[in-house]
Design a protein around this motif. Structure first.
Motif, mmCIF file in Angstrom:
data_model
loop_
_atom_site.group_PDB
_atom_site.id
_atom_site.type_symbol
_atom_site.label_atom_id
_atom_site.label_comp_id
_atom_site.label_asym_id
_atom_site.label_seq_id
_atom_site.Cartn_x
_atom_site.Cartn_y
_atom_site.Cartn_z
ATOM 1 N N GLY A 104 -2.768 9.758 -1.719
ATOM 2 C CA GLY A 104 -2.757 9.191 -3.005
ATOM 3 C C GLY A 104 -4.259 8.576 -3.448
ATOM 4 O O GLY A 104 -5.308 9.189 -2.549
ATOM 5 N N ALA A 105 -4.425 8.799 -4.393
ATOM 6 C CA ALA A 105 -5.930 8.101 -5.338
ATOM 7 C C ALA A 105 -6.691 9.390 -5.481
ATOM 8 O O ALA A 105 -6.151 10.518 -4.934
ATOM 9 N N LYS A 106 -8.083 9.274 -5.864
ATOM 10 C CA LYS A 106 -8.842 10.244 -6.232
ATOM 11 C C LYS A 106 -9.209 11.162 -4.736
ATOM 12 O O LYS A 106 -9.502 10.080 -3.632
ATOM 13 N N GLY A 132 -4.052 12.112 -4.554
ATOM 14 C CA GLY A 132 -2.766 11.800 -5.319
ATOM 15 C C GLY A 132 -2.385 12.708 -6.425
ATOM 16 O O GLY A 132 -1.697 12.303 -7.229
ATOM 17 N N TYR A 133 -3.205 13.820 -6.646
ATOM 18 C CA TYR A 133 -3.122 14.581 -7.995
ATOM 19 C C TYR A 133 -2.771 15.986 -7.503
ATOM 20 O O TYR A 133 -3.352 16.940 -7.861
ATOM 21 N N ALA A 155 -0.106 5.957 -2.149
ATOM 22 C CA ALA A 155 -0.905 5.128 -3.312
ATOM 23 C C ALA A 155 -1.030 6.015 -4.472
ATOM 24 O O ALA A 155 -2.047 6.648 -4.907
ATOM 25 N N LEU A 156 0.206 6.245 -5.088
ATOM 26 C CA LEU A 156 0.219 7.250 -6.279
ATOM 27 C C LEU A 156 0.554 6.186 -7.442
ATOM 28 O O LEU A 156 0.774 7.004 -8.733
ATOM 29 N N GLY A 157 0.595 4.962 -7.496
ATOM 30 C CA GLY A 157 0.943 4.207 -8.707
ATOM 31 C C GLY A 157 2.714 4.245 -8.715
ATOM 32 O O GLY A 157 3.263 5.039 -8.105
ATOM 33 N N SER A 158 3.274 3.346 -9.480
ATOM 34 C CA SER A 158 4.554 3.068 -9.618
ATOM 35 C C SER A 158 5.057 3.984 -11.006
ATOM 36 O O SER A 158 4.304 3.705 -11.715
ATOM 37 N N LYS A 160 5.694 6.801 -9.511
ATOM 38 C CA LYS A 160 5.692 7.969 -8.699
ATOM 39 C C LYS A 160 5.850 7.783 -7.379
ATOM 40 O O LYS A 160 6.412 8.649 -6.786
ATOM 41 N N GLY A 181 0.230 1.288 -4.446
ATOM 42 C CA GLY A 181 -0.485 1.223 -5.489
ATOM 43 C C GLY A 181 -1.735 1.202 -5.351
ATOM 44 O O GLY A 181 -2.372 2.601 -4.857
ATOM 45 N N GLY A 182 -2.910 0.638 -5.808
ATOM 46 C CA GLY A 182 -4.046 0.517 -5.916
ATOM 47 C C GLY A 182 -4.906 0.329 -4.637
ATOM 48 O O GLY A 182 -5.857 0.080 -4.813
ATOM 49 N N ASP A 185 -8.064 2.421 -3.651
ATOM 50 C CA ASP A 185 -9.114 2.103 -4.388
ATOM 51 C C ASP A 185 -9.933 0.895 -3.717
ATOM 52 O O ASP A 185 -11.124 0.634 -3.780
ATOM 53 N N ARG A 208 -7.643 -9.386 -12.196
ATOM 54 C CA ARG A 208 -7.681 -7.762 -12.515
ATOM 55 C C ARG A 208 -7.737 -7.515 -14.015
ATOM 56 O O ARG A 208 -8.112 -6.415 -14.506
ATOM 57 N N ARG A 215 -5.970 -2.666 -18.496
ATOM 58 C CA ARG A 215 -4.734 -3.065 -18.110
ATOM 59 C C ARG A 215 -4.009 -4.297 -18.616
ATOM 60 O O ARG A 215 -2.666 -4.661 -18.706
ATOM 61 N N ARG A 218 -1.077 -3.476 -20.633
ATOM 62 C CA ARG A 218 0.165 -3.276 -19.599
ATOM 63 C C ARG A 218 0.827 -4.513 -18.978
ATOM 64 O O ARG A 218 1.811 -4.741 -18.698
HETATM 65 N N1 UDP Z 1 -2.670 7.754 -8.682
HETATM 66 C C1 UDP Z 1 -2.613 8.823 -8.068
HETATM 67 N N2 UDP Z 1 -1.715 9.840 -8.729
HETATM 68 C C2 UDP Z 1 -1.400 9.898 -9.811
HETATM 69 C C3 UDP Z 1 -1.664 8.535 -10.691
HETATM 70 C C4 UDP Z 1 -2.256 7.647 -10.063
HETATM 71 O O1 UDP Z 1 -3.046 9.066 -6.806
HETATM 72 O O2 UDP Z 1 -0.795 10.842 -10.523
HETATM 73 C C5 UDP Z 1 -3.485 6.620 -7.893
HETATM 74 C C6 UDP Z 1 -4.548 5.974 -8.814
HETATM 75 O O3 UDP Z 1 -5.791 7.079 -8.417
HETATM 76 C C7 UDP Z 1 -4.741 4.714 -8.062
HETATM 77 C C8 UDP Z 1 -3.282 4.450 -7.611
HETATM 78 O O4 UDP Z 1 -2.418 5.675 -7.751
HETATM 79 O O5 UDP Z 1 -5.493 4.750 -6.793
HETATM 80 C C9 UDP Z 1 -2.632 3.070 -8.251
HETATM 81 O O6 UDP Z 1 -2.759 3.278 -9.563
HETATM 82 P P1 UDP Z 1 -2.591 1.856 -10.446
HETATM 83 O O7 UDP Z 1 -3.911 0.991 -10.380
HETATM 84 O O8 UDP Z 1 -2.283 2.630 -11.721
HETATM 85 O O9 UDP Z 1 -1.249 1.256 -9.654
HETATM 86 P P2 UDP Z 1 -0.825 -0.039 -9.437
HETATM 87 O O10 UDP Z 1 -1.766 -0.798 -8.098
HETATM 88 O O11 UDP Z 1 -1.130 -0.773 -10.509
HETATM 89 O O12 UDP Z 1 0.643 0.018 -9.271
#
Ligand code: UDP
Length: 240
Positions: A104-106, A132-133, A155-158, A160, A181-182, A185, A208, A215, A218
């Motif tokens: 997940g994440a960049k 995560g892309y 860590a793909l966000g919810s 996903k 989640g994040g 990051d 946050r 955010r 949202r």
């Molecule tokens: N993310 C990812 N792939 C995706 C969409 C999001 O890896 O297709 C990652 C994004 O880079 C971040 C993490 O998912 O690191 C969580 O994103 P976000 O902050 O929206 O999630 P939250 O913590 O609010 O659930």
């Protein structure tokens, strides 16, 4: 150890303390959901997502919103920060020499998160790192099947991450998956968690939201709407 769950908006939420949840997670495999009001609102609208949550092996109440919702229904359950829970499970894996996968994440974020975790936890085996892309889930599943990690942090966000884990868990029956989640990051250093005082007061969401104004739209309506829904759950019987 037996699970003891309570229902909130039709979803099973575990009532473990932090330490109990850690012990339970160590002794099990499958899906850990770190649930927040936004996810609960989504689950109410999306029955497939609700089914995924209700078939998870552990659902921990991540944040003040879920704690308040449970309190309204008469359940005294303390929140467990998903990021702290996941970090602790990583530490436990390091102690037991069990391997860990990060998905997940960049790309630069997940790499940096890996480096920082390895600095923090000696003896940590991170045997798989994937940003995560990706487009092809099957490719990732196959790579995981070869590596057979004990712990997979997603860590793909919810939603996903929950959908990905739901598919992956049957392919790796020995692994524990946590949707985080994040968290990468934060572990990478790219995003700062709220100061401890905000965390203690349950106001991390406010910090946050102010730091990341996008955010706001949202997150902001989520908590009051969620509380209203739970009040309706308490005072208006189903079907009325
Ligand atoms: N993310 C990812 N792939 C995706 C969409 C999001 O890896 O297709 C990652 C994004 O880079 C971040 C993490 O998912 O690191 C969580 O994103 P976000 O902050 O929206 O999630 P939250 O913590 O609010 O659930």
């Amino acid at each position: 150890m037996e699970r003891n769950t309570v229902k909130l908006q039709g979803l099973n939420i575990d009532t473990f303390t932090f330490e109990q949840a850690v012990n339970y997670a160590k002794s099990t495999s499958g899906q850990v959901v770190t649930i927040n009001p936004e996810m609960i609102n989504n689950a109410v609208k999306n029955s497939q997502f609700a089914d995924i949550i209700n078939s998870a092996e552990l659902v921990i109440p991540d944040g003040i919103g879920v704690e308040i919702g449970l309190k309204i229904l008469g359940h005294k359950v303390r929140r467990i920060a998903g990021i702290e829970f996941a970090h602790r499970i990583v530490e436990e894996c390091a102690k037991d020499r069990l391997s860990v996968a990060l998905i997940g994440a960049k790309p630069e974020i997940v790499q940096k998160a890996k480096e920082n975790l390895m600095k923090e936890c000696s003896d940590l085996y991170i045997t798989y790192v994937q940003d995560g892309y990706f487009k092809d889930d099957e490719k990732i599943f196959n790579e995981l099947k070869i590596r057979q990690p004990r712990l997979v942090l997603c860590a793909l966000g919810s939603p996903k991450q929950e959908e990905f884990i739901f598919k992956a868990k049957n392919l790796l029956p020995e692994a524990l998956f946590i949707g985080v989640g994040g968290s990468f990051d934060v572990w990478s250093g790219a995003v700062k968690r709220a100061p401890v005082i905000y965390q203690k007061l349950g106001l991390e969401w406010l910090y946050r939201t102010v730091k990341e104004p996008k955010r706001f739209k949202r997150i902001f309506p989520t908590l009051p709407l969620f509380v209203l829904k739970v009040l309706r759950e308490k005072f208006i019987p189903k079907g009325v």
